[in-house]
Design a protein around this motif. Structure first.
Motif, short mmCIF file in Angstrom:
data_model
loop_
_atom_site.label_atom_id
_atom_site.label_comp_id
_atom_site.label_asym_id
_atom_site.label_seq_id
_atom_site.Cartn_x
_atom_site.Cartn_y
_atom_site.Cartn_z
N VAL A 10 0.86 -1.18 0.00
CA VAL A 10 0.00 0.00 0.00
C VAL A 10 0.90 1.23 0.00
O VAL A 10 1.68 1.43 0.94
CB VAL A 10 -0.95 0.03 1.22
CG1 VAL A 10 -1.96 1.17 1.07
CG2 VAL A 10 -1.68 -1.29 1.38
N PRO A 14 8.59 6.53 -1.91
CA PRO A 14 9.89 5.87 -2.02
C PRO A 14 9.88 4.47 -1.40
O PRO A 14 10.44 3.53 -1.98
CB PRO A 14 10.83 6.80 -1.25
CG PRO A 14 10.15 8.13 -1.21
CD PRO A 14 8.68 7.87 -1.29
N GLU A 34 -1.95 2.61 -4.88
CA GLU A 34 -1.64 4.01 -4.53
C GLU A 34 -2.89 4.89 -4.69
O GLU A 34 -3.58 4.84 -5.71
CB GLU A 34 -0.50 4.54 -5.44
CG GLU A 34 -0.31 6.04 -5.47
CD GLU A 34 0.04 6.68 -4.13
OE1 GLU A 34 0.94 6.18 -3.44
OE2 GLU A 34 -0.60 7.71 -3.78
N ARG A 36 -3.11 8.20 -4.96
CA ARG A 36 -2.99 9.37 -5.84
C ARG A 36 -2.68 8.98 -7.28
O ARG A 36 -2.36 7.84 -7.55
CB ARG A 36 -1.88 10.29 -5.32
CG ARG A 36 -2.04 10.71 -3.89
CD ARG A 36 -3.13 11.73 -3.77
NE ARG A 36 -3.11 12.37 -2.48
CZ ARG A 36 -3.71 13.51 -2.21
NH1 ARG A 36 -4.39 14.14 -3.14
NH2 ARG A 36 -3.65 14.02 -1.00
N ALA A 129 -8.83 2.25 -0.06
CA ALA A 129 -8.04 1.04 0.22
C ALA A 129 -8.27 0.59 1.66
O ALA A 129 -8.39 1.42 2.58
CB ALA A 129 -6.56 1.31 -0.02
N TYR A 224 13.97 27.06 3.02
CA TYR A 224 12.97 26.89 4.08
C TYR A 224 13.15 27.95 5.15
O TYR A 224 14.27 28.39 5.44
CB TYR A 224 13.14 25.54 4.78
CG TYR A 224 13.02 24.31 3.92
CD1 TYR A 224 11.80 23.66 3.74
CD2 TYR A 224 14.15 23.75 3.31
CE1 TYR A 224 11.70 22.49 2.99
CE2 TYR A 224 14.05 22.58 2.55
CZ TYR A 224 12.83 21.96 2.40
OH TYR A 224 12.74 20.80 1.65
N ALA A 286 6.56 0.23 6.89
CA ALA A 286 7.88 0.74 6.48
C ALA A 286 7.77 2.23 6.16
O ALA A 286 6.74 2.70 5.69
CB ALA A 286 8.38 -0.03 5.25
N ALA A 298 17.43 15.65 7.75
CA ALA A 298 17.33 15.09 6.39
C ALA A 298 17.28 13.56 6.40
O ALA A 298 17.94 12.90 5.61
CB ALA A 298 18.48 15.60 5.52
P1 FAD Z 1 5.36 8.72 1.45
O1 FAD Z 1 6.34 9.36 0.57
O2 FAD Z 1 4.45 9.59 2.26
O3 FAD Z 1 4.50 7.74 0.55
C1 FAD Z 1 3.30 7.16 0.99
C2 FAD Z 1 2.41 6.92 -0.19
O4 FAD Z 1 1.23 6.26 0.24
C3 FAD Z 1 1.97 8.21 -0.86
O5 FAD Z 1 2.20 8.16 -2.23
C4 FAD Z 1 0.48 8.31 -0.51
O6 FAD Z 1 -0.25 8.98 -1.52
C5 FAD Z 1 0.11 6.85 -0.39
N1 FAD Z 1 -1.07 6.62 0.43
C6 FAD Z 1 -1.43 7.24 1.58
N2 FAD Z 1 -2.62 6.76 2.01
C7 FAD Z 1 -2.99 5.82 1.12
C8 FAD Z 1 -4.14 4.98 1.03
N3 FAD Z 1 -5.12 5.05 1.94
N4 FAD Z 1 -4.23 4.15 -0.01
C9 FAD Z 1 -3.25 4.06 -0.94
N5 FAD Z 1 -2.14 4.85 -0.90
C10 FAD Z 1 -2.02 5.72 0.12
N6 FAD Z 1 12.03 14.86 4.69
C11 FAD Z 1 13.18 15.49 4.66
O7 FAD Z 1 14.20 14.90 5.01
N7 FAD Z 1 13.26 16.80 4.26
C12 FAD Z 1 12.14 17.49 3.84
O8 FAD Z 1 12.25 18.65 3.49
C13 FAD Z 1 10.93 16.83 3.86
N8 FAD Z 1 9.82 17.47 3.49
C14 FAD Z 1 8.65 16.83 3.58
C15 FAD Z 1 7.50 17.51 3.26
C16 FAD Z 1 6.26 16.92 3.40
C17 FAD Z 1 5.01 17.69 3.08
C18 FAD Z 1 6.19 15.58 3.88
C19 FAD Z 1 4.85 14.88 4.08
C20 FAD Z 1 7.34 14.89 4.17
C21 FAD Z 1 8.58 15.51 4.04
N9 FAD Z 1 9.76 14.84 4.36
C22 FAD Z 1 10.92 15.48 4.31
C23 FAD Z 1 9.77 13.45 4.76
C24 FAD Z 1 10.00 12.51 3.59
O9 FAD Z 1 9.51 13.07 2.42
C25 FAD Z 1 9.33 11.20 3.95
O10 FAD Z 1 10.03 10.65 5.04
C26 FAD Z 1 9.26 10.18 2.81
O11 FAD Z 1 8.35 10.62 1.84
C27 FAD Z 1 8.87 8.80 3.32
O12 FAD Z 1 8.57 7.96 2.24
P2 FAD Z 1 7.40 6.90 2.37
O13 FAD Z 1 7.42 6.14 1.08
O14 FAD Z 1 7.50 6.17 3.64
O15 FAD Z 1 6.07 7.75 2.49
#
Ligand code: FAD
Ligand code: DHB
Length: 394
Positions: A10, A14, A34, A36, A129, A224, A286, A298
């Motif tokens: 889900v 990244p 996903e 979006r 989902a 920022y 994860a 970061a």
């Molecule tokens: P995400 O990238 O959040 O991916 C999760 C995915 O799951 C998304 O595509 C979402 O659309 C999807 N999803 C959510 N709910 C559902 C559902 N119900 N059904 C299906 N899909 C779903 N870190 C830094 O180090 N520096 C920064 O400047 C920084 N800026 C950030 C700004 C914002 C607005 C955010 C939210 C985070 C930021 N971060 C930053 C943190 C970093 O971007 C995250 O740690 C990183 O994106 C983690 O990756 P992830 O795949 O775990 O989660």
């Protein structure tokens, strides 16, 4: 539509995308669901700093073709206290390690392109989902896709759906423990068509509040400003943002930021959050679904990469060698790195921001810590070791 796969994932951030790719390299099939659209996830401006270990992971997975060309390798960072900048030579302090500036959305674009080229299944714009029966061997992900009902039957569910996703809240109450802290400020971030203020990332502790100067290329700056947690963007026309950036980033020798067209603007809240353990039954959390750090260190995207690297190895041991020990150890293995990053992110946040209700004692502790970092090799080395990322396998 009903499909069967080994790992139902889900979230196509990244964490989810990289997990799907690493499993594919190991001959293990998966399906990604996903919420979006592809365009939305590819254009979401977020983190930008990759640790050496994350770059190595992407390289080993064959995902570094564009990263090698467009990523900016940085051998140092700058800490600005008031009007004075101090350079920390990361490479020298860590025995050769560096960081690479490469936008998270570029990592996501590379991953999606690779998954689609490999005929990987990604359902974008999947609504409603839900995950069911993940305490049994018949786990399922259900969703709606283009008005059709979808169902993925899987051996395991990977909850890679970020902080606001549905996986973590699906775990029964009492089965996980939450540790969290919310900070009394946020970041107002912009992306601008402007030359970066410096070739390196600059972290600023200023009496008016924290500021950060980073970049996405030699022509695009990422900047920022510390702001209120409930900051109203409407009160921040571009002119006011540049004025504030000049005030906080100006040095005694006259260096400041270069202005340009503002391409994107947003406010990011700041919190520390960990859910323990990162597993319940056949659901494995994860990335941001399991933990959040304030962005000052970061670490967010790097932790997501590290988690799925551990998870992919554990699933590989299960499918190819019938071993469950690495799956059993998944949460503890990840949490060791997570808590180091939680501490470091809290430390950087505490050292660099202006706390609204801080008294003189707190301000002097902060100043003393900054003096220590810029004057002691041992202190600088500790910061640098954490910043470039702890080695894998610890
Ligand atoms: P995400 O990238 O959040 O991916 C999760 C995915 O799951 C998304 O595509 C979402 O659309 C999807 N999803 C959510 N709910 C559902 C559902 N119900 N059904 C299906 N899909 C779903 N870190 C830094 O180090 N520096 C920064 O400047 C920084 N800026 C950030 C700004 C914002 C607005 C955010 C939210 C985070 C930021 N971060 C930053 C943190 C970093 O971007 C995250 O740690 C990183 O994106 C983690 O990756 P992830 O795949 O775990 O989660
Ligand atoms: C960037 C983001 C961060 O959170 C950070 O600590 C350094 C750089 C960036 O977006 O480039």
């Amino acid at each position: 539509m009903r499909e069967r796969t080994k790992v139902g994932i889900v979230g196509a951030g990244p964490a989810g995308l990289l997990l799907s790719h690493l499993l594919h390299l190991d001959g293990i099939d998966s399906v990604v669901v996903e919420a979006r659209s592809r365009a939305y996830v590819e254009n979401r401006v977020r983190a930008g700093v990759l640790e050496q270990g994350s770059v190595d992971t992407l390289r080993e997975a064959g995902l570094d073709e564009r990263l090698r060309r467009e990523g900016l390798v940085h051998e140092g960072i700058q800490i600005q206290v008031g009007e004075h900048r101090h350079r920390l030579d990361l490479k020298e302090l860590t025995g050769g390690k560096v960081i690479t500036v490469y936008g998270q959305q570029e990592v996501v674009k590379d991953l999606i392109a690779q998954r689609l080229a490999d005929k990987g299944a990604i359902f974008f714009e999947a609504e409603n989902a839900a995950i069911c029966d993940f305490e049994t061997e018949r786990a399922r992900i259900t969703f709606t896709h283009a008005t059709e009902q979808g169902e993925i039957l899987c051996d395991f569910v990977a909850g890679c759906d970020g902080f606001h996703g549905i996986c973590r809240p699906s775990i029964p109450q009492g089965a996980i423990t939450i540790f969290d802290r919310v900070y009394p400020f946020a970041w107002l971030g912009i992306l601008a068509k402007a030359e970066p203020a410096s070739e390196e990332v600059i972290y600023v502790n200023h009496p008016r509040g924290f500021a950060l100067s980073s970049m996405r290329s030699h022509e695009v700056a990422r900047l920022y400003l510390q702001c209120r947690p409930d900051e109203d963007l409407a009160l921040w026309p571009d002119g006011r943002i540049w004025e504030e950036l000049h005030k906080r980033l100006r040095t005694s020798s006259g260096d400041t930021v270069h202005e340009g067209e503002v391409l994107e603007k947003g406010v990011t809240g700041m919190r520390s959050f960990v859910a323990e353990p990162m597993r319940h039954g056949r659901l494995f959390l994860a990335g941001d679904a399991a933990h959040i750090v304030p962005p000052t260190g970061a670490k967010g995207m790097n932790l997501a990469v590290a988690d799925v690297r551990v998870l992919a190895q554990a699933l590989s041991a299960f499918y190819h060698h019938n071993r469950t020990d690495l799956l059993e150890a998944y949460s503890a293995t990840c949490l060791k790195r997570v808590w180091r990053a939680e501490h470091f992110s809290w430390f950087m946040t505490s050292m660099l921001h202006k706390f609204p209700d801080e008294d003189g004692f707190g301000q002097r502790l902060q100043r003393s810590q900054l003096d220590y970092i810029v004057s002691s090799r041992a202190a600088a080395q500790s910061l640098a070791e954490n910043y470039v990322g702890m080695p894998y396998g610890r």
